[in-house]
Design an enzyme around this catalytic site. Sequence first.
Site, PDB file in Angstrom:
ATOM      1  N   ASP A 188     -14.253  42.012  -6.527  1.00 49.34           N
ATOM      2  CA  ASP A 188     -14.998  40.798  -6.161  1.00 49.34           C
ATOM      3  C   ASP A 188     -14.890  40.470  -4.672  1.00 49.34           C
ATOM      4  O   ASP A 188     -15.533  39.530  -4.186  1.00 49.34           O
ATOM      5  CB  ASP A 188     -14.489  39.599  -6.966  1.00 49.34           C
ATOM      6  CG  ASP A 188     -14.875  39.718  -8.437  1.00 49.34           C
ATOM      7  OD1 ASP A 188     -15.875  40.389  -8.736  1.00 49.34           O
ATOM      8  OD2 ASP A 188     -14.163  39.145  -9.282  1.00 49.34           O
ATOM      9  N   SER A 231     -14.082  48.267 -16.179  1.00 51.44           N
ATOM     10  CA  SER A 231     -14.442  46.870 -16.383  1.00 51.44           C
ATOM     11  C   SER A 231     -13.424  46.144 -17.252  1.00 51.44           C
ATOM     12  O   SER A 231     -13.237  46.475 -18.426  1.00 51.44           O
ATOM     13  CB  SER A 231     -15.827  46.767 -17.041  1.00 51.44           C
ATOM     14  OG  SER A 231     -16.050  45.444 -17.480  1.00 51.44           O
TER      15      SER A 231
HETATM   16  C1  S3P Z   1     -13.458  39.742 -14.406  1.00 51.27           C
HETATM   17  C2  S3P Z   1     -13.670  41.077 -14.280  1.00 51.27           C
HETATM   18  C3  S3P Z   1     -14.507  41.670 -13.217  1.00 51.27           C
HETATM   19  C4  S3P Z   1     -14.825  40.684 -12.098  1.00 51.27           C
HETATM   20  C5  S3P Z   1     -15.171  39.330 -12.633  1.00 51.27           C
HETATM   21  C6  S3P Z   1     -14.013  38.767 -13.452  1.00 51.27           C
HETATM   22  C7  S3P Z   1     -12.608  39.265 -15.502  1.00 51.27           C
HETATM   23  O1  S3P Z   1     -15.719  42.121 -13.795  1.00 51.27           O
HETATM   24  O2  S3P Z   1     -15.885  41.172 -11.300  1.00 51.27           O
HETATM   25  O3  S3P Z   1     -15.446  38.436 -11.569  1.00 51.27           O
HETATM   26  O4  S3P Z   1     -12.129  38.106 -15.466  1.00 51.27           O
HETATM   27  O5  S3P Z   1     -12.357  40.044 -16.443  1.00 51.27           O
HETATM   28  P1  S3P Z   1     -15.801  43.575 -14.499  1.00 51.27           P
HETATM   29  O6  S3P Z   1     -14.783  43.604 -15.517  1.00 51.27           O
HETATM   30  O7  S3P Z   1     -17.177  43.691 -15.044  1.00 51.27           O
HETATM   31  O8  S3P Z   1     -15.552  44.542 -13.368  1.00 51.27           O
END
Ligand code: S3P
Length: 450
Positions: free
Chosen positions: A327, A174
């Site tokens: 995404d 994440s």
């Molecule tokens: C994001 C990280 C992702 C993604 C989100 C945007 C970011 O989530 O799904 O739309 O800008 O850091 P995760 O880090 O929870 O996977």
Amino acid sequence: MSAHGDPIPMMSRPCGPLRGEARVPGDKSISHRSLILGALCVGETRITGLLEGQDVLDTAKAMRAFGAEVTDHGDGEWSVHGVGVGGFAEPDQVIDCGNSGTGVRLIMGAMATSPIAATFTGDASLNGRPMGRVTDPLALFGTRAVGRQGGRLPMTLVGAADPVPVRYATPVPSAQVKSAVLLAGLNAPGQTVVIEREATRDHTERMLVGFGAEVTVEETEEGRVITLTGQPELQPQEIVVPCDPSSAAFPVCAALIVEGSDVVVPNIGLNPTRAGLFTTLRDMGADLTYENEREEGGEPVADLRARFSPDLKGIVVPADRAASMIDEYPVLSVVAAFAEGVTEMPGVKELRVKESDRIDAMAKGLRAAGVTVDEGEDWWSVTGLGHGRVPGGVTVESRLDHRIAMAFMVLGMASGKPMSVDDGSPIATSFPIFEPLMTSLGADIVKVKP
Ligand code: S3P
């Protein structure tokens, strides 16, 4: 119900060729970070091409609540007069991050090592998502959090008055967790280290370096080790936000499945930690090319050209590619429905905790539209029917999830009968011009009366 108004049912009818140029808005991830990092330095950061979607507008509002001066100069030009690392003021109102997991998790990190309290909330989607993944590592700095059961919003954080630096291996892939820890580390003395087994989007690391912080990244047996030296004096920046590959995914995928289409999507950020979808589509036999490849603001950028691809084949999407296209699985599953054979998507447990449970939302909608979908906790597969053979003709739930709504609008452009969603209003969180832009290419999307 949508986050900021009434539901807006939408319908997409089968359409003729999509043609022309699709100028998609600025990158959502980089837009959030531009505002937050701008708020963490003294002086004026200028931002061009900011995404003016609701998610980012909610982050702009939050930065004002923490004491930064954020000004909209029109046409995607914004400025932020920041308060410096450790300079956040205590907000006198609840911080409402709307639909945005990125907004709330990054802002929690940014305030976690200042001696202030803040209470966060969001819409029904955000208030159902897990925050423990962020508040657990923030507790190591000395931050306290009290929220609803299961670590859900609304939640109050009390920042650490005497933060200590942290070494943290992220248990889930994440970028939001990684970024929250790094932003908290900014106001801790010494070195904060984040280790991620799988590389996730690296905008925070890149932008921190751009703002003058000392950040090193090492590839080791443990994974990617990111080391930040705390308490830097961040320097205001001029930021040009590239266009969002996650938004580009919709016109690109639509062009691949609508007969006769030829669409150019200019200026797309192709950071390798974001571009997994485009590699996957090419592996499936898509006629997708990169034109004018160049570098802008430290990020690789190109114009994408997508043409109708009648001979798409199902593939196994490598699990180690998941983070770089996390995404994009909803719209990929739509393309998979128009391919020949099975597309398998392993290693995607994180899809279950996005704005909606995206495997469940897509599986139910695709099945209703006549497509076979199999699923397990961390995988799913779509059995393609081939070009021209997806029935469609149903209304599906978008579940407060912009990407679910847009994916089904794309499906409706090439299915036998129109597709509808019960609520298209969440599209405004990330891609407010989706409907007029797709219509200008030749799509037939309408808002329908409930
Ligand atoms: C994001 C990280 C992702 C993604 C989100 C945007 C970011 O989530 O799904 O739309 O800008 O850091 P995760 O880090 O929870 O996977």
